[in-house]
Scaffold this active site. Sequence first.
Site, PDB file in Angstrom:
ATOM      1  N   TYR A  46      17.400  15.359  42.737  1.00  0.00           N
ATOM      2  CA  TYR A  46      18.475  16.226  43.212  1.00  0.00           C
ATOM      3  C   TYR A  46      19.630  16.257  42.214  1.00  0.00           C
ATOM      4  CZ  TYR A  46      21.846  18.593  46.092  1.00  0.00           C
ATOM      5  OH  TYR A  46      22.761  19.516  46.547  1.00  0.00           O
ATOM      6  N   SER A 128      34.019  18.067  47.203  1.00  0.00           N
ATOM      7  CA  SER A 128      33.075  19.112  47.618  1.00  0.00           C
ATOM      8  C   SER A 128      33.079  19.297  49.129  1.00  0.00           C
ATOM      9  CB  SER A 128      31.666  18.711  47.171  1.00  0.00           C
ATOM     10  OG  SER A 128      30.699  19.488  47.848  1.00  0.00           O
ATOM     11  N   GLN A 150      37.231  21.660  46.940  1.00  0.00           N
ATOM     12  CA  GLN A 150      36.261  22.713  46.584  1.00  0.00           C
ATOM     13  C   GLN A 150      35.655  23.314  47.841  1.00  0.00           C
ATOM     14  OE1 GLN A 150      32.462  22.005  46.667  1.00  0.00           O
ATOM     15  NE2 GLN A 150      32.269  24.235  46.564  1.00  0.00           N
ATOM     16  N   TYR A 152      32.941  25.596  49.725  1.00  0.00           N
ATOM     17  CA  TYR A 152      31.785  26.460  49.933  1.00  0.00           C
ATOM     18  C   TYR A 152      32.196  27.290  51.131  1.00  0.00           C
ATOM     19  CZ  TYR A 152      28.570  24.189  46.672  1.00  0.00           C
ATOM     20  OH  TYR A 152      27.941  23.723  45.548  1.00  0.00           O
ATOM     21  N   THR A 178      33.841  27.925  44.953  1.00  0.00           N
ATOM     22  CA  THR A 178      32.612  28.028  44.155  1.00  0.00           C
ATOM     23  C   THR A 178      31.871  29.300  44.538  1.00  0.00           C
ATOM     24  OG1 THR A 178      32.487  25.650  43.916  1.00  0.00           O
ATOM     25  CG2 THR A 178      30.448  26.866  43.574  1.00  0.00           C
ATOM     26  N   LYS A 260      35.284  29.078  40.677  1.00  0.00           N
ATOM     27  CA  LYS A 260      34.326  28.303  39.874  1.00  0.00           C
ATOM     28  C   LYS A 260      32.982  29.018  39.803  1.00  0.00           C
ATOM     29  CE  LYS A 260      32.186  23.674  39.748  1.00  0.00           C
ATOM     30  NZ  LYS A 260      30.846  23.759  40.338  1.00  0.00           N
ATOM     31  N   HIS A 284      27.112  25.833  36.949  1.00  0.00           N
ATOM     32  CA  HIS A 284      26.732  24.844  37.961  1.00  0.00           C
ATOM     33  C   HIS A 284      25.755  23.812  37.375  1.00  0.00           C
ATOM     34  CE1 HIS A 284      27.312  24.616  42.475  1.00  0.00           C
ATOM     35  NE2 HIS A 284      26.425  23.662  42.328  1.00  0.00           N
ATOM     36  N   ARG A 287      21.957  24.656  37.601  1.00  0.00           N
ATOM     37  CA  ARG A 287      21.277  24.453  38.883  1.00  0.00           C
ATOM     38  C   ARG A 287      21.085  25.738  39.665  1.00  0.00           C
ATOM     39  NH1 ARG A 287      21.769  19.087  40.323  1.00  0.00           N
ATOM     40  NH2 ARG A 287      22.086  19.348  42.561  1.00  0.00           N
ATOM     41  N   SER A 316      29.721  22.119  32.706  1.00  0.00           N
ATOM     42  CA  SER A 316      28.287  22.312  32.482  1.00  0.00           C
ATOM     43  C   SER A 316      27.880  21.819  31.110  1.00  0.00           C
ATOM     44  CB  SER A 316      27.855  23.777  32.683  1.00  0.00           C
ATOM     45  OG  SER A 316      28.078  24.163  34.033  1.00  0.00           O
ATOM     46  N   GLY A 317      27.463  20.571  31.097  1.00  0.00           N
ATOM     47  CA  GLY A 317      26.924  19.980  29.875  1.00  0.00           C
ATOM     48  C   GLY A 317      27.845  19.010  29.167  1.00  0.00           C
ATOM     49  N   VAL A 318      29.056  18.781  29.704  1.00  0.00           N
ATOM     50  CA  VAL A 318      29.981  17.842  29.041  1.00  0.00           C
ATOM     51  C   VAL A 318      29.457  16.415  29.230  1.00  0.00           C
ATOM     52  CG1 VAL A 318      32.318  16.918  28.989  1.00  0.00           C
ATOM     53  CG2 VAL A 318      31.943  19.356  29.480  1.00  0.00           C
ATOM     54  N   GLY A 338      30.643  16.130  35.265  1.00  0.00           N
ATOM     55  CA  GLY A 338      29.725  16.147  36.412  1.00  0.00           C
ATOM     56  C   GLY A 338      28.750  14.984  36.421  1.00  0.00           C
TER      57      GLY A 338
HETATM   58  C1  LIG Z   1      24.142  16.484  42.306  1.00  0.00           C
HETATM   59  C2  LIG Z   1      25.097  17.638  42.099  1.00  0.00           C
HETATM   60  C3  LIG Z   1      25.787  18.141  43.187  1.00  0.00           C
HETATM   61  C4  LIG Z   1      26.701  19.180  43.009  1.00  0.00           C
HETATM   62  N1  LIG Z   1      27.410  19.631  44.084  1.00  0.00           N
HETATM   63  C5  LIG Z   1      28.327  20.602  43.908  1.00  0.00           C
HETATM   64  C6  LIG Z   1      29.137  21.012  45.005  1.00  0.00           C
HETATM   65  O1  LIG Z   1      29.026  20.503  46.099  1.00  0.00           O
HETATM   66  N2  LIG Z   1      30.043  21.988  44.771  1.00  0.00           N
HETATM   67  C7  LIG Z   1      30.210  22.577  43.522  1.00  0.00           C
HETATM   68  O2  LIG Z   1      31.054  23.460  43.369  1.00  0.00           O
HETATM   69  N3  LIG Z   1      29.457  22.188  42.487  1.00  0.00           N
HETATM   70  C8  LIG Z   1      28.544  21.206  42.643  1.00  0.00           C
HETATM   71  N4  LIG Z   1      27.807  20.794  41.565  1.00  0.00           N
HETATM   72  C9  LIG Z   1      28.072  21.375  40.244  1.00  0.00           C
HETATM   73  C10 LIG Z   1      29.160  20.577  39.509  1.00  0.00           C
HETATM   74  O3  LIG Z   1      30.414  20.781  40.087  1.00  0.00           O
HETATM   75  C11 LIG Z   1      29.260  21.002  38.029  1.00  0.00           C
HETATM   76  O4  LIG Z   1      29.413  22.388  37.954  1.00  0.00           O
HETATM   77  C12 LIG Z   1      28.016  20.571  37.247  1.00  0.00           C
HETATM   78  O5  LIG Z   1      27.639  19.260  37.590  1.00  0.00           O
HETATM   79  C13 LIG Z   1      28.283  20.651  35.748  1.00  0.00           C
HETATM   80  O6  LIG Z   1      27.121  20.365  35.030  1.00  0.00           O
HETATM   81  P1  LIG Z   1      26.852  18.937  34.323  1.00  0.00           P
HETATM   82  O7  LIG Z   1      26.916  17.910  35.397  1.00  0.00           O
HETATM   83  O8  LIG Z   1      25.488  19.057  33.749  1.00  0.00           O
HETATM   84  O9  LIG Z   1      27.919  18.763  33.286  1.00  0.00           O
HETATM   85  C14 LIG Z   1      26.881  19.756  41.717  1.00  0.00           C
HETATM   86  C15 LIG Z   1      26.184  19.232  40.629  1.00  0.00           C
HETATM   87  C16 LIG Z   1      25.308  18.175  40.798  1.00  0.00           C
HETATM   88  C17 LIG Z   1      24.616  17.616  39.588  1.00  0.00           C
END
Ligand SMILES: Cc1cc2nc3c(=O)[nH]c(=O)nc-3n(C[C@H](O)[C@H](O)[C@H](O)COP(=O)(O)O)c2cc1C
Length: 388
Positions: A46, A128, A150, A152, A178, A260, A284, A287, A316-318, A338
Amino acid sequence: MAAQFGTYQSEIYLQGLAGAVPPFTTDPTALESSAREVLETGPFGYVAGGAGSGATVRANREAFDRWRIVPRMLADATERDLRTTVLGTELVAPVLLAPIGVQSIVHQDGELATAAAAAELGVPIVLSTASSYSIEEVAEASGDGQRWYQLYWPNDDDVTVSILERAKRSGFTALVVTLDTWTLAWRPQDLDQAYLPFIRGIGTAIPFSDPAFRALLAQSPEEDRNSAVLRWVQMFTGVDKSWDQLAFLREHWDGPIVLKGVLHPDDARLAADAGMNGIVVSNHGGRQVDGAVAALDALPAIAEAVGDRVDVLFDSGVRTGADVIKAISLGAKAVLLGRPWVYGLAHGGREGVRHVLRGVLADLDLTLGLSGNRSLADLGRHTLMEKP
Ligand SMILES: Cc1cc2nc3c(=O)[nH]c(=O)nc-3n(C[C@H](O)[C@H](O)[C@H](O)COP(=O)(O)O)c2cc1C
């Protein structure tokens, strides 16, 4: 006074004299594989997994690898200042913790541990909507720490307003909406395990503790959990919104609002036109849209289009200090970190988050100085060159 994050390095070496080594790796690129060893298959998949073929997860990293920092010498960079101002508030460094849902799947203390670790270091969290603990519980764990909420965005106005009011009352100062996850993408790693935390009632603490949500149920979540879960899943996924609906959020949230999941300059302009205060350039973490543009590749044009009208944030990717420098150089004011600290949480709860965060901040501080820069204001397109 500016915090000297680089001192974590000497602290580690000095503790080594007494035979101590860090609790787990300091190598950001090794965190994922070491987390695999401490997590069950479902939770690991996950966190680590992406949409479809995983192309966007890979693209995010490839985009960082295409940029190289060009260090300058004899630049008097002994003293560094990582501070910046985002949404009118000073941050100790250009780093926030990204909103990550269902944190209890990797550690029982979940969001409480994360909030406490972040507050200790003065780094803001973004809580979140899919939290394993309620808004009020996380606020208490966060104490004096800076916190954003954040959303949803539920398909029910009363529930939305109720959640916003709770966040406001609990000291969350900015709202992050988001946009890219109004329904879940095709995620093979989760599908192959038939693993979705929400369906199992994980990450539902916020609606389950919400009076407006509870008022809609024939029986409370404690009496009939499955019906409550189903009601919530239908309420926060499956329906896309439109730009004109942002006025509703503006009406019910008087602080700054950040959108976002922006990847197109035209969407960034629409956000600014709608009176939003910030955006997060993000896919994201790969994802949601398989094959989507790498977030870093989208950043320069977006910063160019709206950087003077809204605060442009990035995720995303940091993974490393160098990555933060690259994102700032390409136009971001700050980044959201993240997966790395989620792996830290998996390893050691609050201490694990703290270790990862201190590592990234130390790496950032040292890399900034070693590349000849004293502050974020020194960074720009001139800091980088593209891979030959
Ligand atoms: C396990 C997981 C759960 C996440 N849950 C949320 C969330 O609840 N709300 C949201 O806006 N983004 C969520 N994200 C996205 C993160 O906020 C972020 O955009 C993302 O992790 C960035 O990518 P990176 O972790 O590869 O750097 C989630 C990401 C992961 C890995």
